[in-house]
Structure formats: structure tokens, C-alpha cells
Scaffold this active site. Structure first.
Site, PDB file in Angstrom:
ATOM      1  N   GLY A  75      37.694   0.532  29.896  1.00  0.00           N
ATOM      2  CA  GLY A  75      36.909  -0.160  28.798  1.00  0.00           C
ATOM      3  C   GLY A  75      36.671   1.100  27.617  1.00  0.00           C
ATOM      4  CD  GLN A 190      29.820  -6.937  32.135  1.00  0.00           C
ATOM      5  OE1 GLN A 190      29.738  -7.540  32.834  1.00  0.00           O
ATOM      6  NE2 GLN A 190      29.877  -5.638  32.191  1.00  0.00           N
ATOM      7  CB  CYS A 338      17.617   7.235  33.662  1.00  0.00           C
ATOM      8  SG  CYS A 338      16.597   8.726  34.243  1.00  0.00           S
TER       9      CYS A 338
END
Length: 401
Positions: A75, A190, A338
Site C-alpha cells: 500500500g 481497508q 507513538c
């Protein structure tokens, strides 16, 4: 069976889904004999035939012509080829075409590629807003196109969001781009294999898919791009894949991708109904938890992927929730990114108008072929104590500061 580290409840299929038997079998067959698809001898011709048969299968599954399927490593490469390649080609034809319009909830592969063009290629990046369900209003795209005028190089809006599962009105957005004479790229990573995807009927100029999201192998994907859409390659070499993606083709990967996608499309209707039932049952249970807010289209009556549930818990940090669940043998995903050990609220939730506290304390649960009611029961059974402990940790951390 009680979940544990040896037998976890895996609810992170939006990140990676197990390879289906059809894909494994296809890859094993393709790997049994050597052969470079560019070679002219018998083994090379056999490899070429297998590659083109895989391409034809992928095209059938996604409503495209085989010549529109450019095979890639996944992707991210497909997105970068589309965003940068179309931008470069459009700017080469018209130096004033320097505006890139993307939705505010795109995957970072799209956002970072657009930002790179802004920092290094002089592009002006425009972010489209979304509503509280995470949907782009076609009227907002129409206004953005009108404001930018003839300077728009391309638009990119994802087919379905990877965090909250919201499905975009792609046909309407594509029509706005068609009227403006601007190509639309859609990241369908997705969506493919989980929702009906008709490339030629959708009106989009380019579309991205990745095999490991629908039961195929990792490291394989495709960019579907119209034959009339100009695109400059990222890499140059042997002229493979319509001169858009040079390199020795991954025959086994293409075969596994084609088989996995065909299997997913064949069982799509049945699986969609089954996962939707699991999703709605889980959402109903989550609303009973104190401070829980379910996000995305499914919570607002808007179109949504059948296998994603995204929930925020006030007073919690997503990484704490994730680790506490993992200790209970339940594997999900956090709704925040994160960076160097510093928790950052999800840009998707921020764009949807979520409060910073809720945006930081989020989890995504995503279902696959092997997800059953007992898995939902396992999460519900431990979620109360997990949230309580995460809130206590959050309060202690806040007090310490």
C-alpha cells in the site's frame, strides 16, 4: 478457551490478517519452480503466464482492466507512486498545477507523501475537513476545488478509514473531481476484499490496495490506474509494469494476492453480514461502560466497514489500555500514534472533533475470518477492570506532574 499469550484473541485484522489457505496454496505452487517473467525460455514464459493470470484475477475482483493493474510491494509504495507520480506528471503538463487536496483523516502514507511534496516540490497542500462521523462532505470538496481553480494537480480521499472504519461517498467525490477535470486517487487498502470495489465504475483515476489486508501475503500490493492517467515513475529500470514500476516481479506474491482477493470477494456478502452482527453486538456492549464513546460511521448511522469498532475511554491513555489488554491475552490496536515514546492523539479523531482526552484514550478492535462471539465475550469480560486500571494509572500520572 481462556485467552493467554499462547492463544491470544487477535482483534487487529485491520493491521494484518492471516493468510487464507487459497493464498498459501497459490504461493506454494508459484514458488515450486524458478522463472523470471522477463526471460524468454520456457520457465520465463511460465512465470509470465502466472503473473498475467494473477493480474487478470485481481482486475476481475476489483472491477478493472488487467492493463490498469500495476503490481507493487504494498500500500505505501502504491500510494507514493500515485500521489507523487500524478503530481509530477500534472505539473509537467501545467506548471501552475501545484495544489494537492487530501482529507484530514488519511493514512500517514498519503499525508506524509503530500507533505513531502509541499516541503520539497513546492506543492500547496489543502486538507479537507470531515464531520463527526469522519465523512468528507462533497460540498466541501467542491468548494476546495473552486477555491484552487486550475492549480489542482490531484485529490486523494480514502475509500474507508483504517482507524474508525467510516466509508466515504467515493462516487460523489469522484463526480466532483470529474466535473473539475481533476484526477481522484483513493486509498482502498481497508476496503478491498471487505466492500464492493468497482474501479472502472467508481470514477476514480487511481486506487491503492494491499494484499495482507484481505488474506494475502505481506509485501504485495497494487496501484490501479487508468490508462489515460499520466503518472511519473518513482524508480527507473527495466520498464516493468507499464514503465511505472520497474523491478523483477514477485510472481508468488502476485499469485497469493490474487487468490486471497478472489476468496475474499467470493465470501464477502456472507462475511459482511456476520462481522456486522459482531460489530453491532460489541458496540451495544461498549455503550454500557462508563465514559465509553464509540467513534466512526457505525456509531452515527453512516456507512462503515463491517469489521472495525473504535472506542474512546475518557481518563485513559491508549497505550495503557493496549498493554493491559495484551496482558489478558487480547490483541487490539491503539487509536494513537507513538513518536519517540510520546503518546500523541490520533489525527483522525482530532479531525472528527474529539476532545484531546478522548482522542488519546482510544482502542481499535478489528475482526477477521476467525473472529467469533466468544472473542467478543472475552473482551467484555475483562474490559471493565482494564479501563479502571488505566484510569487509575492516568490519574496517578497526572498527580505526579
Amino acid at each position: 478457551m481462556t485467552p493467554d499469550r499462547e492463544n491470544p484473541v487477535y482483534l487487529d485484522h485491520a493491521a494484518d490478517t492471516p493468510m487464507v489457505p487459497e493464498a498459501l496454496a497459490a504461493m506454494a505452487q508459484a514458488s515450486a519452480r524458478p522463472g523470471n517473467a522477463s526471460s524468454l525460455h520456457g520457465s520465463g514464459r511460465r512465470a509470465r503466464r502466472m503473473l498475467e493470470e494473477s493480474r487478470e484475477s485481481i482486475a476481475r475482483s476489483l472491477g478493472a482492466r488487467p492493463s490498469e493493474v500495476v503490481l507493487t510491494s504494498g500500500g505505501t509504495e502504491s500510494v507514493n507512486l500515485a500521489i507523487k507520480g500524478i503530481f509530477w506528471a500534472r505539473r509537467a503538463a501545467d506548471p501552475e498545477a501545484t495544489t494537492v487536496i487530501v482529507s484530514a483523516i488519511e493514512h500517514h502514507a498519503v499525508l506524509d507523501a503530500a507533505q513531502w511534496l509541499g516541503e520539497h516540490e513546492g506543492a500547496r497542500v489543502v486538507l479537507l475537513p470531515v464531520d463527526r462521523a469522519g465523512r468528507v462532505d462533497p460540498a466541501d470538496l467542491r468548494s476546495a476545488l473552486a477555491d484552487a481553480g486550475d492549480t489542482v494537480a490531484l485529490v486523494s480521499v480514502m475509500w474507508a478509514n483504517n482507524e474508525v472504519g467510516t466509508v466515504q461517498p467515493i462516487a460523489e467525490l469522484a463526480n466532483e473531481c470529474l466535473l473539475a477535470g481533476v484526477p481522484l486517487h483513493s486509498d482502498a487498502t481497508q476496503a478491498a476484499g471487505h466492500l464492493p470495489v468497482d474501479f472502472d465504475g467508481s470514477g476514480v483515476a487511481a486506487l491503492t490496495v494491499a494484499a495482507h489486508k484481505f488474506g494475502g501475503p505481506q509485501g504485495v500490493g497494487a496501484l490501479l490506474i487508468g490508462r489515460s492517467v499520466a503518472c511519473t515513475p518513482l524508480a527507473h529500470g527495466g520498464g516493468h509494469e507499464r514503465d511505472l514500476r520497474s523491478g523483477t516481479p514477485n510472481i508468488a506474491g502476485a499469485a497469493g494476492m490474487a487468490a486471497g482477493l478472489a476468496a475474499a470477494v467470493a465470501r464477502m456478502e456472507e462475511e459482511s453480514a456476520r462481522r456486522t452482527a459482531l460489530r453491532d453486538r460489541f458496540i451495544a456492549a461498549l455503550t454500557e461502560f462508563d465514559g465509553a464513546v464509540v467513534n466512526g460511521g457505525a456509531a452515527h448511522g453512516a456507512p462503515a466497514l463491517p469489521g472495525i469498532v473504535h472506542v474512546s475511554f475518557t481518563g485513559c491513555e491508549g497505550d495503557s489500555l493496549l498493554m493491559l489488554l495484551d496482558a489478558q491475552g487480547i490483541e487490539a490496536a491503539t487509536g494513537s500514534a507513538c513518536n519517540a515514546g510520546v503518546a500523541r492523539a490520533s489525527h483522525v479523531l482530532e479531525a472528527m472533533g474529539a476532545a484531546p482526552d478522548a482522542a488519546r484514550g482510544s482502542l481499535r478492535f478489528s475482526f477477521g475470518l476467525d473472529t467469533v462471539d466468544a472473542d467478543i465475550d472475552s473482551v467484555i469480560a475483562v474490559l471493565g477492570q482494564v479501563v479502571e486500571r488505566a484510569r487509575a494509572a492516568g490519574m496517578a500520572s497526572t498527580g505526579a506532574r
